[in-house]
Every structure is written in C-alpha cells, then in structure tokens.
Design an enzyme around this catalytic site. Sequence first.
Site, PDB file in Angstrom:
ATOM      1  N   HIS A  11       0.833  -1.207   0.000  1.00  0.00           N
ATOM      2  CA  HIS A  11       0.000   0.000   0.000  1.00  0.00           C
ATOM      3  C   HIS A  11       0.873   1.264   0.000  1.00  0.00           C
ATOM      4  O   HIS A  11       0.668   2.171  -0.803  1.00  0.00           O
ATOM      5  CB  HIS A  11      -0.930   0.014   1.213  1.00  0.00           C
ATOM      6  N   HIS A  28       1.357   5.065  -2.551  1.00  0.00           N
ATOM      7  CA  HIS A  28       1.609   6.472  -2.211  1.00  0.00           C
ATOM      8  C   HIS A  28       2.814   7.105  -2.921  1.00  0.00           C
ATOM      9  O   HIS A  28       2.811   8.296  -3.195  1.00  0.00           O
ATOM     10  CB  HIS A  28       1.849   6.631  -0.703  1.00  0.00           C
ATOM     11  N   GLU A  41      -5.992   9.326  -0.074  1.00  0.00           N
ATOM     12  CA  GLU A  41      -6.310   7.895  -0.034  1.00  0.00           C
ATOM     13  C   GLU A  41      -7.355   7.468  -1.073  1.00  0.00           C
ATOM     14  O   GLU A  41      -7.226   6.414  -1.681  1.00  0.00           O
ATOM     15  CB  GLU A  41      -6.793   7.480   1.369  1.00  0.00           C
ATOM     16  N   SER A  79      -4.139   0.513  -4.493  1.00  0.00           N
ATOM     17  CA  SER A  79      -3.574  -0.704  -3.915  1.00  0.00           C
ATOM     18  C   SER A  79      -4.637  -1.776  -3.679  1.00  0.00           C
ATOM     19  O   SER A  79      -4.357  -2.807  -3.077  1.00  0.00           O
ATOM     20  CB  SER A  79      -2.807  -0.379  -2.623  1.00  0.00           C
TER      21      SER A  79
HETATM   22 CO    CO Z   1      -2.274   5.218   2.953  1.00  0.00          CO
END
Ligand code: CO
Length: 295
Positions: A134, A139, A182, A201
């Site tokens: 993730h 990110h 997010e 993700s």
């Molecule tokens: Co995150």
Amino acid sequence: MNTPRRVEHQQTDRGTIPVYATGVVEQPWDDYSSVDHHVWGELFARQREVLAGRACQEFLDSQNVLQMTADAIPKFSELNPILREATGWELVGVEGLLPEYTFFEHLANRRFPVTWWIRKPEQIDYISEPDLFHDLFGHVPLLMNPVFADYMEAYGRGALKAHGISEEALLNLTRLYWYTVEFGLIRTDAGLRIYGAGIVSSKGESIYCLESDAPNRIGFDLERIMRAQYRIDTYQQTYFVIDSFEQLFDATRPDFTRIYARLANQPSIRARDVLDSDDVIHRGTREGFATDEDA
Ligand code: CO
Ligand code: PHE
C-alpha cells in the site's frame, strides 16, 4: 527479525489496534523471503493490469520512472535518489502505522514513512492496515509529481497546526486526507481516473470506484469534504473528484483557522449523503451499502 515490532496493542471500542515502535528503521531488504518478493510481484503485476486506463497517467508514468517492477521488492535506497532528484522527498522505513503527530512531522519535512513489511499470501486481496505494498506502490509514485509533492508537505504542516488548535480541526483535516490522498479521483480528458493510494492498492476498489453505480461521485469541495464522515471497513460510498492537482493545492493554500471555526458550527455529513449544493457527477444507487452507521 522478520516480524514488525509492535510495542503494544491498544484496546478501543472497535477492537484491538496495533501500535508500532515509532522510530525510523533501515529496510531489512536481505531478510525478505522469496514468498515476500512473490507477494509483491503478484500484487504488482495484477494492479498494473487493472490500473491501465483506470489510474491517472501521472501515477503510471512515475512508477516507470521509479523503475518499480514485479521482479522484486524495491529497495528504498534505490528509489530515494530518484525521488530526491525529482521533488526532494525521501522514503523512511517504519514498522507500521504511526501515531498521527509523528506521521505529520515526517510529511512536513518531506519524508514519507513506508511500512517495511509486506502482507502474507492469504492477505493478497484484503489487509486492514497499511503494509509495504500500500505505502510503496500506492503512495510513492505521486510524490514524484511536483504539485502533489508540495501538497503533501503543506498537508503535514497544516496537520501539525490543526493538532494545536483542536481535535475537531484535526478531524476535518483527516477527512481531507482520506478523500484525496487515499480515495481521490481526478477528471481527465479521457474520463475519470484514480489517484488515491487506498484505491490503487486494491483490485476490487479500483474497479468499483469507477464502474459501480452504487457510490456517489461528487466534484471536489474543500469544506464539504471536511464535513464528510467516512468508512474504513467497506468500499467508499462517496468519491470526490478533482480537476487537477493544482486545483487541490490551490484550495488548501488559505489559512484554515477560520474555516475550522466555521465548520465547528456545522453538522457532519454521512458518507452516503448527497447535498443539494453538491456538484454531482454521479448520484449513487447505494446498492449493497451497509445499513449501519459510519465509523
Ligand atoms: Co495510505
Ligand atoms: N492551508 C492549511 C492551513 O492553513 C494547511 C493545509 C495545506 C492543509 C494543505 C491541507 C493541505 O491550515
């Protein structure tokens, strides 16, 4: 060695949540097992396929520039020179989810904390806490984008400030992070695309957020987002759509102190709700939504 050091387990009303050692750690790259590399490779290959035509081009291109591949878990030490050169950001290894304040301090100093361990094979489809896949796959690519990179630093600074104002102010900012960093969508000439790390993700949510009729898709509105509750246990019920990273960064340039004061007198909005004032791109059918209250 190959298990993260949990310092304690915090008992909350929602069950037990792990709290990790908060220091920065060296990525123990030599200790990754072939299973670890395999999990990375499988997730990487699968998501690259799902995300073609779904993730925004900036995200996909940056993954190439960073030379992430399915072959092996990337080394932070090899990504860092590329990242530093592009935007001055740097990755630091951590044991897992950090306490808010520590996390914001890293962001404010252009350091992005990346969990060093990766999920187990049986967690390929779902894991309830951030892991290496993730953090790194989701990110890091957008930290290569100059505007998004500046937004993330500004966010860190803003969150440290909000922390000193009130719990409510910080909650307002947490919602902003949730619905942009997010779970954000972006409008492009080719149609809606994903930029949120929580979406890219996840295979299921990557498809759901764009193709399902159930969730709302609403144009970005800063104060609206800061009032919106969210769910951590299901796919999102509402996605907010930006036109560009510039729009996002520009909207967050003003001093928020007065915005926090104004929001303190306004009720929050349920995750599924649509307001008359919303710029509705798609009104969700809510099919399959949980009937209980938002978290
Ligand atoms: Co995150
Ligand atoms: N401008 C905001 C403030 O004064 C800080 C901020 C920047 C918040 C970027 C979010 C994102 O508090």
